[in-house]
Enzyme design. Structure first.
Site, PDB file in Angstrom:
ATOM      1  CE  LYS A   1       3.143   3.090   3.220  1.00 38.10           C
ATOM      2  NZ  LYS A   1       3.243   3.125   4.671  1.00 38.10           N
TER       3      LYS A   1
ATOM      4  CE1 TYR B   1       1.024  -0.267   4.424  1.00 38.79           C
ATOM      5  CE2 TYR B   1      -0.059   1.864   4.388  1.00 38.79           C
ATOM      6  CZ  TYR B   1       0.762   0.957   5.020  1.00 38.79           C
ATOM      7  OH  TYR B   1       1.318   1.268   6.233  1.00 38.79           O
TER       8      TYR B   1
ATOM      9  CD  GLU C   1       9.795   1.790  10.684  1.00 34.98           C
ATOM     10  OE1 GLU C   1       9.698   2.708   9.866  1.00 34.98           O
ATOM     11  OE2 GLU C   1       9.784   0.578  10.360  1.00 34.98           O
TER      12      GLU C   1
ATOM     13  NE  ARG D   1      -5.567 -19.905   4.321  1.00 38.78           N
ATOM     14  CZ  ARG D   1      -4.786 -20.775   4.971  1.00 38.78           C
ATOM     15  NH1 ARG D   1      -4.891 -22.070   4.739  1.00 38.78           N
ATOM     16  NH2 ARG D   1      -3.907 -20.348   5.862  1.00 38.78           N
TER      17      ARG D   1
ATOM     18  NE  ARG E   1       6.887   3.848   0.567  1.00 37.75           N
ATOM     19  CZ  ARG E   1       6.603   4.680   1.569  1.00 37.75           C
ATOM     20  NH1 ARG E   1       7.517   4.954   2.474  1.00 37.75           N
ATOM     21  NH2 ARG E   1       5.416   5.233   1.663  1.00 37.75           N
TER      22      ARG E   1
HETATM   23  N1  PDD Z   1       2.843   5.012   7.281  1.00 34.98           N
HETATM   24  N2  PDD Z   1       7.474   3.786   8.949  1.00 34.98           N
HETATM   25  C1  PDD Z   1       6.349   3.066   8.940  1.00 34.98           C
HETATM   26  C2  PDD Z   1       6.313   1.766   9.653  1.00 34.98           C
HETATM   27  C3  PDD Z   1       5.199   3.551   8.263  1.00 34.98           C
HETATM   28  O1  PDD Z   1       4.077   2.830   8.247  1.00 34.98           O
HETATM   29  C4  PDD Z   1       5.268   4.811   7.616  1.00 34.98           C
HETATM   30  C5  PDD Z   1       4.103   5.387   6.864  1.00 34.98           C
HETATM   31  C6  PDD Z   1       6.489   5.522   7.667  1.00 34.98           C
HETATM   32  C7  PDD Z   1       6.657   6.850   6.984  1.00 34.98           C
HETATM   33  O2  PDD Z   1       6.693   6.709   5.581  1.00 34.98           O
HETATM   34  P1  PDD Z   1       6.170   7.881   4.639  1.00 34.98           P
HETATM   35  O3  PDD Z   1       6.951   9.094   5.011  1.00 34.98           O
HETATM   36  O4  PDD Z   1       6.492   7.407   3.287  1.00 34.98           O
HETATM   37  O5  PDD Z   1       4.690   8.040   4.902  1.00 34.98           O
HETATM   38  C8  PDD Z   1       7.564   4.978   8.328  1.00 34.98           C
HETATM   39  C9  PDD Z   1       1.675   5.499   6.586  1.00 34.98           C
HETATM   40  C10 PDD Z   1       1.518   6.972   6.654  1.00 34.98           C
HETATM   41  C11 PDD Z   1       0.458   4.734   7.062  1.00 34.98           C
HETATM   42  O6  PDD Z   1       0.591   3.547   7.254  1.00 34.98           O
HETATM   43  O7  PDD Z   1      -0.617   5.322   7.214  1.00 34.98           O
END
Ligand code: PDD
Length: 286
Positions: free
Chosen positions: A150, A33, A182, A101, A52
């Site tokens: 992601k 996503y 993070e 599945r 990304r």
């Molecule tokens: N999340 N680290 C994690 C684990 C994240 O899920 C996100 C973003 C970031 C920051 O990435 P970016 O700057 O590209 O948004 C770092 C999004 C905002 C979400 O899951 O809603």
């Protein structure tokens, strides 16, 4: 008001937007996503999110169903159809519906599932939280080993957010082997003097698009940037702390595990970087 949701080429009222129970996104969290923010009806840092997305798909051996130009057209259409001024576009691509599945990936002819929806957040850039800052707690990082992809498997980050809520704070910072990785859904930083410190890129963290832009703007503004590990104790003793994400932009962090960071109010560097980030990305918005 009912939203218009994009599903595999169609723009549908949200009640009619459906995917199969056999979709691998649902059964296996086999999907990726992106969250892209919208300010004044325009997409912030769009190109970075596209790059990304392509990388996440490639890492999972999934074909990118669209070119960047096609993605841009779809993003613009969904923003327009929902009359979003400030808010977010959520995009998800899964490995699709093989009709049953199975742990093995399906054959290449199974089409991916593509869903986009918008979230309207009037005044997103003027969030009152940016004036007071976030409080965070630290929790063990118990996620999988490919946090650079992601994916939609967000159960542990959700659990972390709930631990933070139960502790009466805004978010949690993950800690692994003694070092901060993070936040639940954002990248983490500390500030010492003129230096901005954040963990280096690896499979341990998501390669934040906001992070990339903020570090570029920070260097241009003559801040020193150091990409290295830091501990919770070092963060508590720092002058400032902050997080970045597409939805929170640059958000000051004023308390970690009950200890005030600096004066316990948003610091000058975080506040300045938030202003620069919003100014610069608005200028470049698509
Ligand atoms: N999340 N680290 C994690 C684990 C994240 O899920 C996100 C973003 C970031 C920051 O990435 P970016 O700057 O590209 O948004 C770092 C999004 C905002 C979400 O899951 O809603």
């Amino acid at each position: 008001m009912s939203r218009i949701v994009y599903v595999n080429g169609d723009y549908l009222p949200e009640a009619e937007a459906k995917v199969s129970v056999f979709d691998r996104g649902f059964l296996m969290a086999d999907g990726v996503y992106e969250v892209t923010s919208v300010l004044d009806g325009k997409l912030i840092d769009f190109q970075g999110h596209c790059v990304r997305l392509a990388r996440s798909l490639a890492e999972l051996e999934m074909k990118n169903p669209h070119s960047d130009a096609e993605w841009l057209a779809i993003f613009r259409e969904i923003v327009a159809k929902n009359a979003v001024v400030d808010g977010m576009v959520y995009l998800q691509v899964t490995r699709g519906n093989p009709g049953d599945r199975d742990f093995a990936y399906p054959a290449d002819d199974v089409a991916p599932t593509v869903v986009l929806f918008t979230q309207s957040k009037p005044g997103l850039a003027n969030s009152p939280a940016a004036k007071t800052g976030w409080k965070v707690i630290s929790i063990p990082d118990q996620r999988w080993g490919r946090r650079d992809i992601k994916t939609v498997q967000l159960l542990y980050p959700s659990m972390g957010k709930m631990m933070a809520k139960k502790a009466g704070v805004d978010d949690a910072w993950f800690v692994e082997d003694g070092f901060v990785t993070e936040g639940t859904s954002n990248n983490a930083y500390i500030v010492k003097g003129n230096k901005i410190i954040t963990r280096a890129l690896s499979n341990d963290i998501l390669h934040g698009i906001t992070r990339a832009s903020v570090l570029r703007f920070a260097r241009e503004a003559q801040f020193e940037v150091e990409e290295r590990n830091f501990t919770i104790a070092e963060a508590q003793a720092a002058d400032e702390a902050f997080i970045t994400s597409a939805s929170a932009f640059v958000m000051p962090v004023v308390e970690i595990d009950g200890a005030k960071v600096g004066s316990g109010t948003p610091g000058n560097v975080a506040t300045r970087m938030r202003e620069i980030y919003l100014d610069e990305t608005r200028k470049a918005a698509l």
